[in-house]
Design a protein around this motif. Sequence first.
Motif, mmCIF file in Angstrom:
data_model
loop_
_atom_site.group_PDB
_atom_site.id
_atom_site.type_symbol
_atom_site.label_atom_id
_atom_site.label_comp_id
_atom_site.label_asym_id
_atom_site.label_seq_id
_atom_site.Cartn_x
_atom_site.Cartn_y
_atom_site.Cartn_z
ATOM 1 N N GLY A 231 -7.010 -1.307 2.759
ATOM 2 C CA GLY A 231 -6.771 -0.575 3.993
ATOM 3 C C GLY A 231 -5.617 0.390 3.834
ATOM 4 N N LEU A 232 -5.086 0.824 4.973
ATOM 5 C CA LEU A 232 -3.956 1.751 4.996
ATOM 6 C C LEU A 232 -2.706 1.026 5.457
ATOM 7 C CD1 LEU A 232 -6.421 3.715 6.797
ATOM 8 C CD2 LEU A 232 -4.970 5.233 5.463
ATOM 9 N N GLY A 233 -1.554 1.431 4.940
ATOM 10 C CA GLY A 233 -0.306 0.810 5.364
ATOM 11 C C GLY A 233 0.868 1.762 5.257
ATOM 12 N N ILE A 234 1.905 1.496 6.049
ATOM 13 C CA ILE A 234 3.162 2.228 5.917
ATOM 14 C C ILE A 234 3.925 1.626 4.741
ATOM 15 C CG2 ILE A 234 5.395 2.724 6.986
ATOM 16 C CD1 ILE A 234 3.296 4.283 8.362
ATOM 17 N N VAL A 235 4.203 2.452 3.737
ATOM 18 C CA VAL A 235 4.856 1.939 2.531
ATOM 19 C C VAL A 235 6.066 2.802 2.181
ATOM 20 C CG1 VAL A 235 2.639 1.089 1.667
ATOM 21 C CG2 VAL A 235 3.486 3.312 0.903
ATOM 22 N N HIS A 236 6.966 2.242 1.402
ATOM 23 C CA HIS A 236 8.114 2.994 0.907
ATOM 24 C C HIS A 236 7.635 4.049 -0.098
ATOM 25 C CE1 HIS A 236 9.735 -0.936 2.105
ATOM 26 N NE2 HIS A 236 10.877 -0.307 2.353
ATOM 27 N N ASP A 237 8.113 5.260 0.059
ATOM 28 C CA ASP A 237 7.776 6.289 -0.927
ATOM 29 C C ASP A 237 8.213 5.879 -2.325
ATOM 30 O OD1 ASP A 237 6.930 7.683 1.303
ATOM 31 O OD2 ASP A 237 7.859 9.582 0.682
ATOM 32 N N PHE A 238 9.353 5.182 -2.415
ATOM 33 C CA PHE A 238 9.854 4.828 -3.749
ATOM 34 C C PHE A 238 8.995 3.779 -4.439
ATOM 35 C CE2 PHE A 238 12.836 2.336 -0.906
ATOM 36 C CZ PHE A 238 12.361 1.062 -1.193
ATOM 37 N N ALA A 239 8.068 3.129 -3.697
ATOM 38 C CA ALA A 239 7.176 2.146 -4.317
ATOM 39 C C ALA A 239 5.892 2.790 -4.836
ATOM 40 C CB ALA A 239 6.831 1.055 -3.312
ATOM 41 N N ILE A 240 5.526 3.959 -4.313
ATOM 42 C CA ILE A 240 4.242 4.581 -4.644
ATOM 43 C C ILE A 240 4.094 4.870 -6.139
ATOM 44 C CG2 ILE A 240 2.840 6.652 -4.287
ATOM 45 C CD1 ILE A 240 3.723 6.623 -1.355
ATOM 46 N N PRO A 241 5.119 5.375 -6.849
ATOM 47 C CA PRO A 241 4.939 5.641 -8.285
ATOM 48 C C PRO A 241 4.608 4.397 -9.112
ATOM 49 C CG PRO A 241 6.808 6.867 -7.450
ATOM 50 C CD PRO A 241 6.405 5.919 -6.362
ATOM 51 N N PHE A 242 4.880 3.207 -8.591
ATOM 52 C CA PHE A 242 4.554 1.982 -9.323
ATOM 53 C C PHE A 242 3.089 1.581 -9.138
ATOM 54 C CE2 PHE A 242 9.118 1.800 -8.637
ATOM 55 C CZ PHE A 242 9.596 1.367 -9.868
ATOM 56 N N CYS A 243 2.358 2.293 -8.293
ATOM 57 C CA CYS A 243 0.981 1.931 -7.959
ATOM 58 C C CYS A 243 0.058 3.119 -8.188
ATOM 59 C CB CYS A 243 0.889 1.462 -6.502
ATOM 60 S SG CYS A 243 1.917 0.024 -6.149
ATOM 61 N N PRO A 244 -0.403 3.332 -9.413
ATOM 62 C CA PRO A 244 -1.306 4.448 -9.701
ATOM 63 C C PRO A 244 -2.540 4.392 -8.802
ATOM 64 C CG PRO A 244 -0.546 3.419 -11.736
ATOM 65 C CD PRO A 244 -0.093 2.529 -10.616
ATOM 66 N N VAL A 246 -2.506 5.167 -5.597
ATOM 67 C CA VAL A 246 -2.063 5.157 -4.201
ATOM 68 C C VAL A 246 -1.400 6.493 -3.889
ATOM 69 C CG1 VAL A 246 -0.487 4.087 -2.528
ATOM 70 C CG2 VAL A 246 -1.799 2.663 -4.113
ATOM 71 N N SER A 247 -1.748 7.059 -2.742
ATOM 72 C CA SER A 247 -1.139 8.324 -2.341
ATOM 73 C C SER A 247 -0.881 8.338 -0.846
ATOM 74 C CB SER A 247 -2.043 9.507 -2.726
ATOM 75 O OG SER A 247 -3.298 9.400 -2.083
ATOM 76 N N ARG A 248 -0.034 9.246 -0.414
ATOM 77 C CA ARG A 248 0.321 9.360 0.991
ATOM 78 C C ARG A 248 -0.844 9.942 1.799
ATOM 79 N NH1 ARG A 248 6.065 12.297 1.147
ATOM 80 N NH2 ARG A 248 4.741 13.985 0.366
ATOM 81 N N VAL A 249 -0.934 9.515 3.059
ATOM 82 C CA VAL A 249 -1.979 9.977 3.981
ATOM 83 C C VAL A 249 -1.301 10.604 5.197
ATOM 84 C CG1 VAL A 249 -3.905 9.264 5.449
ATOM 85 C CG2 VAL A 249 -3.576 8.183 3.201
ATOM 86 N N GLU A 293 10.967 9.194 -5.016
ATOM 87 C CA GLU A 293 10.364 9.911 -3.886
ATOM 88 C C GLU A 293 9.790 11.251 -4.325
ATOM 89 O OE1 GLU A 293 12.694 8.089 0.002
ATOM 90 O OE2 GLU A 293 13.177 10.114 -0.659
ATOM 91 N N ALA A 294 10.429 11.912 -5.274
ATOM 92 C CA ALA A 294 9.896 13.166 -5.805
ATOM 93 C C ALA A 294 8.564 12.916 -6.511
ATOM 94 C CB ALA A 294 10.892 13.808 -6.750
ATOM 95 N N ALA A 295 8.478 11.809 -7.241
ATOM 96 C CA ALA A 295 7.226 11.470 -7.928
ATOM 97 C C ALA A 295 6.126 11.110 -6.922
ATOM 98 C CB ALA A 295 7.462 10.310 -8.894
ATOM 99 N N ALA A 296 6.498 10.429 -5.834
ATOM 100 C CA ALA A 296 5.503 10.035 -4.829
ATOM 101 C C ALA A 296 4.911 11.252 -4.123
ATOM 102 C CB ALA A 296 6.147 9.105 -3.805
ATOM 103 N N ALA A 297 5.688 12.288 -3.970
ATOM 104 C CA ALA A 297 5.223 13.476 -3.246
ATOM 105 C C ALA A 297 4.097 14.213 -3.972
ATOM 106 C CB ALA A 297 6.388 14.433 -3.018
ATOM 107 N N VAL A 298 3.998 13.996 -5.291
ATOM 108 C CA VAL A 298 2.952 14.698 -6.052
ATOM 109 C C VAL A 298 1.869 13.750 -6.558
ATOM 110 C CG1 VAL A 298 4.542 16.508 -6.761
ATOM 111 C CG2 VAL A 298 4.289 14.496 -8.218
ATOM 112 N N GLN A 299 1.960 12.478 -6.194
ATOM 113 C CA GLN A 299 0.974 11.486 -6.690
ATOM 114 C C GLN A 299 -0.289 11.517 -5.857
ATOM 115 O OE1 GLN A 299 2.506 7.742 -8.082
ATOM 116 N NE2 GLN A 299 0.812 6.602 -7.168
#
Length: 299
Positions: A231-244, A246-249, A293-299
């Motif tokens: 599903g969808l969830g509110i997540v920390h941007d700093f965690a997103i790079p650890f999860c290939p 996953v991207s922001r919605v 957070e910079a990495a999450a913005a382009v993932q």
Amino acid sequence: MDWDDLRVFLAVARAESLSGAGRVLKCDAATVGRRIARLEEGLGAKLFVKSPHGYAQTDAGARLLPHAEAAEAAMSGAEEALSGEAGRLTGQLRIGAPDGCANYLLPQVCAAICDAHPGLEIQLIALPRLFNLSKREADMAIAVSRPTAGRLTVQKLADYQLHLAADRDYLAAHPPIAGRADLRGHRMIGYIPDMIFDKELDYLAETGAETVGLASNSVSVQMQMVRAGAGLGIVHDFAIPFCPGVSRVLPDEIGLRRTFWLLRHADDRRSERLGRLAEALGQGLRTEIARLEAAAAVQ
């Protein structure tokens, strides 16, 4: 008054039991009990009363506590100075932190601090709750909201961002999301409502959802649910790079900013050692958050 007796008093006050104090002091409960009885006799005052929940401080014990803590801080400062350790990061230090910070940020930050200070040993306690610094559960703690009560020194560490996110496989298998209205019908992932220990963690209203379909009290578990395509969830941007995958919605519509605060016991404010660790933690966290957070913005 003997400092060693005050040390025993502090151990019982924090553990609220003779056996718990004994484990800290590395002696048996009977010895702790005799030491407390000796201190009470010398002071002419009862310091603890036994209850079904353990050993609770009396009024006299509560009045003695801040003086005992001040003596502890003074002894620690004296040991630092006389051992030649003043201004250096050495020895063992314990940090309490919420599990998101502990899982995704502090491993890198603490490793870098220990690399720079080989004589330092850091113990990291990762739990989704607040820490009781008065009971010395940790030397310092990281929190997601600024406390308004307690004998604490509070220092801002860093701001961080959170966004709605999902795995690409989930997004490919479900109707497209072009705006908030499209979130209806999607499964939401978040905290167990009655286990949210801090108002800053109550993210549900940001999505417009009324309930969560999958919930956990752990940030890391929530992130793994998102990564699994649940599903969808509110997540920390700093965690997103650890999860290939996953991207922001809806990053321009749904976004939150929160702050990490460093909490220390008020009696530790003069400790140069803890002050230097606090400074290193703040610098390390800000750098690591910015990188991730910079990495999450382009993932």
